[in-house]
Design an enzyme around this catalytic site. Structure first.
Site, short mmCIF file in Angstrom:
data_model
loop_
_atom_site.label_atom_id
_atom_site.label_comp_id
_atom_site.label_asym_id
_atom_site.label_seq_id
_atom_site.Cartn_x
_atom_site.Cartn_y
_atom_site.Cartn_z
N ASP A 238 0.89 -1.32 -0.12
CA ASP A 238 0.14 -0.09 0.03
C ASP A 238 0.91 1.10 0.12
OD1 ASP A 238 -1.91 1.81 0.00
OD2 ASP A 238 -3.05 0.77 1.77
C1 BGC Z 1 -4.90 3.51 0.01
C2 BGC Z 1 -4.97 2.39 -1.13
C3 BGC Z 1 -4.90 3.22 -2.26
C4 BGC Z 1 -3.41 3.91 -2.34
C5 BGC Z 1 -3.15 4.77 -3.48
C6 BGC Z 1 -3.72 4.07 0.21
O1 BGC Z 1 -3.50 5.06 1.05
O2 BGC Z 1 -5.00 2.64 1.31
O3 BGC Z 1 -6.37 1.95 -0.86
O4 BGC Z 1 -4.82 2.23 -3.34
O5 BGC Z 1 -3.42 4.83 -1.06
O6 BGC Z 1 -4.04 5.82 -3.57
#
Ligand code: BGC
Length: 760
Positions: A238
């Site tokens: 993530d």
């Molecule tokens: C989120 C993800 C997301 C990623 C990119 C993170 O903060 O938890 O779900 O895909 O950011 O934006």
């Protein structure tokens, strides 16, 4: 929808043998916020991964992580809370395909979704991005979506792996969860998607699981994901989830996102040179990144421009199938012709159609429910009042009085209630499940002047419905995406017959919910104290009254169920058959649910668990046999002592149901269990030894011989006391204390060796 031929798609393998260590390390982290690094001289391109999950969020300019800042317009489909409620895998596949088409047109190799985390508590700020409180619904729906997207050649990212069920302290908090709920509830949906659909990527979550960061947990990222489930794709972090890059890589995390500016690439190189990281680990991850990138390079793109109208129409169809008709007393809905309608509430003009955070889509257009209802009902029969404001500004009493007057003048009042956008979001959780007081007061006042009141809800996760008994009709509209306004009009007016059902229980009070005493934890730990009893499993076990149960949803028609039959097939799966009849006067769809239970289970099990579902479409009066398959693997529980799945034998109940609390036909099926012979040790209890096929008879005989010696002791026991039961927990290693020389330490060890040899 565009036809896509990806049969001759791209290079399937990528070799990193000719790359330098520095080049290989560099492949394993991002070039920028959304792009991977390439190695030009080796023909490995840089590719884009971006959000997701219910639409494409492709930013044009520089990164703006959680904002909507200038992303290209894209179709905003209903978030998972809506799509999940359709229980329609074919529909999920079509949405997935549309997401793939939009991504392909924009040269996006991977769209970041779907999210299959379990809705452990109604409070989780991100519940709108997840499908259900149940792993089968989550896994089956998400697998269909993944297959749809990947049929276009665009990859998906199954997230957030794992046990990421709250937003509070999400970058640090440890989800402390026992092995059985971890496997049976929290990982089961992920497993389903990996095994059935092979997503190109899996995204690890921010949190720790049982003390270890998900981003550096070899148990999750390698043992479970790859060794057990056979995951062939790439693990991406993530955004910002990497704590220690070298440990993460060693644990199985292939790609760090976003860019680390090269700093952590150097750490990898240093670790290899210092001998603390095996270069083959870098090779494997670099090869996976190179494979993802070269595969995308060789994938034919869908030619633009996007057919905005076709995708908007699909978004409207999906939204219509996402709306749950919770209640419809007296057939108030659909609205009858010639009746005047007052549309009341701030949501009429300010629809809440998606949740806040990284999933926010810049929609291609937004439907107005007022306009769409007017088109169907006739402009002169529709009027509108704001009723309240979403930010608490304005003169509440005056707004209410105006709305109440309008409700009194019209035949029907449709009151739009819901959560203001700021109430639920990625990054934080809710503290309660109540609708704003100003909205509830308005509804009470409207009900006093017009009994023909319909409530339409907009919320990303469940809210308490204290008015459920007082209002004739309630539509749970969740967050419906950009065409929600049109879809609500379709359902209100009967052009769409509702067929959605709840994938999360609506409790009476937050205090009734399973995680109430264990959410969101403290001191960096959240204890999953409710164990297996998540969602309906909890409410059923505790016999707690709910406002609307899991699986509930009405239609404008009615369905009758015949007698269910269940049998075990050659492959061990259970086939369930039932005839469903549309007993009403209009065509409709019914979501048929199969729950199983095993009353004789040796281990703790929920009384009833969803194991299969199917959607059947029937004309008025039509009957059809519905065939559902319960996979044998889904009957298994996680056996903690042997660390593996075990199907327990016995007579399973099979309930065919219209909801988790509306069982229409029940039958049973005899399932032959897996053979499970536990190795015996000195710690094994006498009960376990008695049950052992080899040691059992021997020890029983020895005990019988001992019985006479024990007569004196037995005689002081009250009559009827079962000595065998009383001694059941006595460890065999200490039996000599009672049995004396006949079962001394030497004999016990001999017995154990014989038993284990035979049982192996
Ligand atoms: C989120 C993800 C997301 C990623 C990119 C993170 O903060 O938890 O779900 O895909 O950011 O934006």
């Amino acid at each position: 929808m565009t036809d896509i031929d990806i049969t001759n798609q791209g290079a399937a393998t990528a070799s990193v043998a000719d790359l330098t260590l520095e080049e290989k390390a560099s492949l394993t982290s991002g070039a920028s916020f959304w792009w991977t690094k390439g190695v030009e001289r080796a023909g490995i391109p840089s590719v884009m991964l971006t959000d997701g999950p219910h639409g494409l969020r492709k930013q044009r300019g520089s990164a703006d992580h959680l904002g909507i800042g200038d992303s290209v317009p894209a179709t905003c489909f209903p978030p998972a809370v809506g799509l999940g409620s359709s229980w329609d895998t074919a529909l999920a596949h079509r949405v997935g395909e549309a997401l793939g088409v939009e991504s392909s047109i924009e040269d996006v190799a991977v769209i970041l979704g779907p999210g299959v985390n379990i809705k452990r508590s109604p409070l989780c700020g991100r519940n709108f991005e997840y499908f259900s409180e149940d792993p089968i619904v989550s896994g089956v729906m998400a697998a269909a979506l993944v297959r749809g997207t990947q049929s276009t050649g665009v990859g998906t990212s199954l997230k957030h792996f794992a046990a990421n069920n709250q937003e509070h302290d999400r970058m640090r908090s440890s989800s402390d969860v026992d092995p059985r709920p971890l496997r049976e509830i929290y990982l089961r949906g992920f497993q389903r998607v990996v095994e059935d659909a092979q997503p190109y990527t899996v995204m690890c979550s921010y949190n720790r699981v049982n003390g270890v960061f998900a981003s550096e947990d070899p148990f999750l990222l390698t043992r479970v994901l790859r060794d057990e489930w056979g995951f062939e794709g790439l693990v991406v972090s993530d955004w910002g989830a990497v704590n220690d890059r070298v440990s993460a890589l060693a644990a199985g995390l292939d790609l760090e996102m976003p860019s680390s500016g090269g700093a952590t690439d150097a750490q990898i190189v240093d670790a290899v040179r210092a001998g603390s990281l095996d270069e083959s680990v870098v090779d494997a991850s670099a090869a996976r990144v190179a494979h993802l990138a070269t595969r995308w390079q060789g994938t034919p793109r869908v030619a633009g421009p996007l057919d905005v109208d076709a995708h908007h129409a699909l978004a409207r169809e999906v939204a219509g199938r996402s709306i749950v008709l919770l209640k419809n007393d007296g057939g108030l809905l659909p609205l009858r012709a010639e009746r005047s309608v007052a549309l009341i509430g701030a949501f009429v003009d300010q629809p809440r159609y998606q949740g806040a955070g990284s999933s926010m889509i810049n929609p291609t257009r937004i439907d107005s429910v007022a306009r769409e209802v007017a088109i169907k009902v006739g402009e002169d029969l529709v009027s509108q009042a704001q009723g309240f404001t979403l930010d608490g500004s304005g003169d509440a009493a005056a707004l209410r009085a105006e709305a109440v007057a309008l409700a009194a003048e019209n035949d029907v009042a449709v009151v739009f209630l819901g959560l203001p956008a700021a109430a639920e979001s990625e990054g934080y959780d809710r503290e309660h499940i109540d609708l704003p007081a100003v909205q509830l007061e308005l509804l009470d006042a409207v009900l006093e002047v017009n009994p023909d009141t319909v409530v339409v809800l907009s919320n990303g996760s469940v809210v308490a419905l204290p008015f459920a008994d007082d209002v004739s009709a309630i539509l749970e509209g969740w967050l419906l995406g950009q065409a929600g306004g049109g879809a609500i009009a379709d359902v209100l007016c009967g052009d769409v017959n509702p067929s959605a059902k709840l994938t999360e229980t609506i409790p009476v009070r937050l205090e009734d919910s399973p995680a109430f005493l264990n959410f969101p934890g403290e001191d960096g730990h959240v204890r999953y104290g409710e164990g297996l009893f998540v969602g309906y499993r909890w409410y059923d076990a505790r016999k707690i009254e709910v406002t609307f149960p899991f699986g509930h949803g009405l239609s404008y028609t009615t369905f009758g169920y015949g007698d269910a039959a269940a049998s075990v097939g050659a492959d061990g799966d259970v086939e369930v058959r039932v005839i469903v009849t549309n007993t009403g006067d209009r065509a409709g769809r019914e979501v048929v649910q199969v729950y199983t239970g095993l009353a004789s289970a040796d281990v703790q099990r929920p009384e009833r668990e969803l194991k299969a579902f199917a959607l059947v479409e029937l004309e008025a009066g039509e009957s059809r046999e519905v065939v559902l398959t319960v996979r044998r693997a889904d009957l298994a529980y996680w056996h903690v002592r042997t660390d593996r799945w075990v199907v327990e034998g016995g007579e399973y109940t099979v309930d065919v149901a219209a909801s988790s609390r509306d069982l229409r036909s029940s039958t049973t099926v005899e399932v032959v269990g897996d053979t499970l012979v536990l190795p015996l040790t000195r710690e094994s209890s006498l009960a376990e030894v008695f049950a052992h096929p080899v040691a059992g008879p021997i020890v029983q005989q020895a005990m019988a011989q001992m019985a006479s010696a024990m007569e004196g002791a037995a005689s002081i026991m009250p009559e009827g006391v079962d000595m065998a039961k009383m001694m059941g927990s006595f460890p065999i290693g200490r039996i000599g204390m009672i049995a004396g020389d006949s079962l001394g330490p030497e004999q016990v060890d001999q017995l154990l060796a014989m038993a284990n040899g035979a049982g192996a």
